[in-house]
Design a protein around this motif. Structure first.
Motif, mmCIF file in Angstrom:
data_model
loop_
_atom_site.group_PDB
_atom_site.id
_atom_site.type_symbol
_atom_site.label_atom_id
_atom_site.label_comp_id
_atom_site.label_asym_id
_atom_site.label_seq_id
_atom_site.Cartn_x
_atom_site.Cartn_y
_atom_site.Cartn_z
ATOM 1 N N ILE A 138 -25.805 -57.151 -6.087
ATOM 2 C CA ILE A 138 -25.235 -57.278 -5.097
ATOM 3 C C ILE A 138 -24.761 -58.916 -5.099
ATOM 4 O O ILE A 138 -25.757 -59.743 -5.131
ATOM 5 N N TRP B 252 -23.575 -61.387 -2.145
ATOM 6 C CA TRP B 252 -23.421 -61.675 -0.610
ATOM 7 C C TRP B 252 -22.246 -62.671 -0.489
ATOM 8 O O TRP B 252 -21.802 -63.492 -1.299
ATOM 9 N N LEU C 94 -31.099 -57.791 3.432
ATOM 10 C CA LEU C 94 -31.358 -56.388 3.356
ATOM 11 C C LEU C 94 -32.007 -55.922 4.442
ATOM 12 O O LEU C 94 -33.082 -56.534 4.706
ATOM 13 N N LEU D 120 -26.791 -55.706 3.456
ATOM 14 C CA LEU D 120 -27.200 -54.570 2.722
ATOM 15 C C LEU D 120 -28.018 -53.644 3.523
ATOM 16 O O LEU D 120 -29.110 -53.843 3.549
ATOM 17 N N HIS E 38 -19.592 -50.589 1.318
ATOM 18 C CA HIS E 38 -19.855 -52.182 0.896
ATOM 19 C C HIS E 38 -18.731 -53.299 1.043
ATOM 20 O O HIS E 38 -18.880 -54.158 1.443
ATOM 21 N N LEU F 11 -19.654 -56.812 0.974
ATOM 22 C CA LEU F 11 -20.622 -57.047 -0.147
ATOM 23 C C LEU F 11 -19.823 -56.693 -1.399
ATOM 24 O O LEU F 11 -19.023 -55.797 -1.527
ATOM 25 N N HIS G 26 -20.526 -55.593 -5.685
ATOM 26 C CA HIS G 26 -21.346 -55.110 -6.384
ATOM 27 C C HIS G 26 -21.048 -55.140 -7.918
ATOM 28 O O HIS G 26 -19.842 -55.541 -8.199
#
Length: 172
Positions: free
Chosen positions: A49, A51, A103, A127, A165, A170, A172
């Motif tokens: 991920i 951020w 997270l 997350l 997401h 975020l 990925h």
């Protein structure tokens, strides 16, 4: 003659067994607790991920507010470096701390409280990982445990909600 052949064969078998015991390495499958497997999954999620800029810090902050076993499993990995940053694990229930975390792991929490927390964390660049969630709304990653037949051991998989997401800013 017949007795000599049997002795020779016997000696060869003994030598082969001794050779195998001395020079071969034995591999023993190690069993891991379910929480340990999930903790490793969490670290893999963090590795994959990106951020938003406002989440940049010297550590990866993980909060596990309602599950002592999962908190312990993740805390055992505390200090491990992920993408050059150490992992920092907490079990605080403070919503402000959750807003600044990378997270938040939500398990062992009732549905109404989970929905409320998910709604409050929406858009904060956090997350959110849940376990066996009864809702897909606001859930980003859901770890699913299915108990197999007679062994009563769980099979662990996960589901990713890609729409969430992007809503939470975020990559990925």
């Amino acid at each position: 003659m017949f007795l000599f052949i049997h002795r020779t064969l016997f000696v060869r078998v003994i030598v082969l067994i001794a050779y195998t015991l001395v020079f071969c390495q034995f591999t023993v499958a190690q069993e891991y607790a379910e929480s340990q497997v999930k903790a490793v999954l969490v670290t893999q999620f963090i590795k994959n991920i990106t951020w938003p800029q406002n989440k940049s810090s010297d550590t990866y902050s993980v909060i596990v507010p309602y599950d002592d076993e999962m908190h312990s499993a993740l805390a055992s990995l505390e200090g491990e470096r992920i993408k050059g940053k150490p992992l920092n694990v907490s079990n605080t229930k403070d919503l402000q701390a959750m807003h600044t975390a990378h997270l938040v792991y939500l398990s062992n929490v009732d549905s109404r409280q989970k929905r409320r927390l998910l709604e409050r964390l929406r858009g904060k660049g956090v997350l959110v990982v849940t376990e066996n969630s009864d809702t897909r709304y606001n859930v980003m990653v859901d770890i699913v445990t299915q108990t197999t037949d007679e062994t009563n051991r769980g099979r662990i998989s996960f589901q990713i909600n890609l729409a969430q997401h992007s809503l939470r800013r975020l990559d990925h």
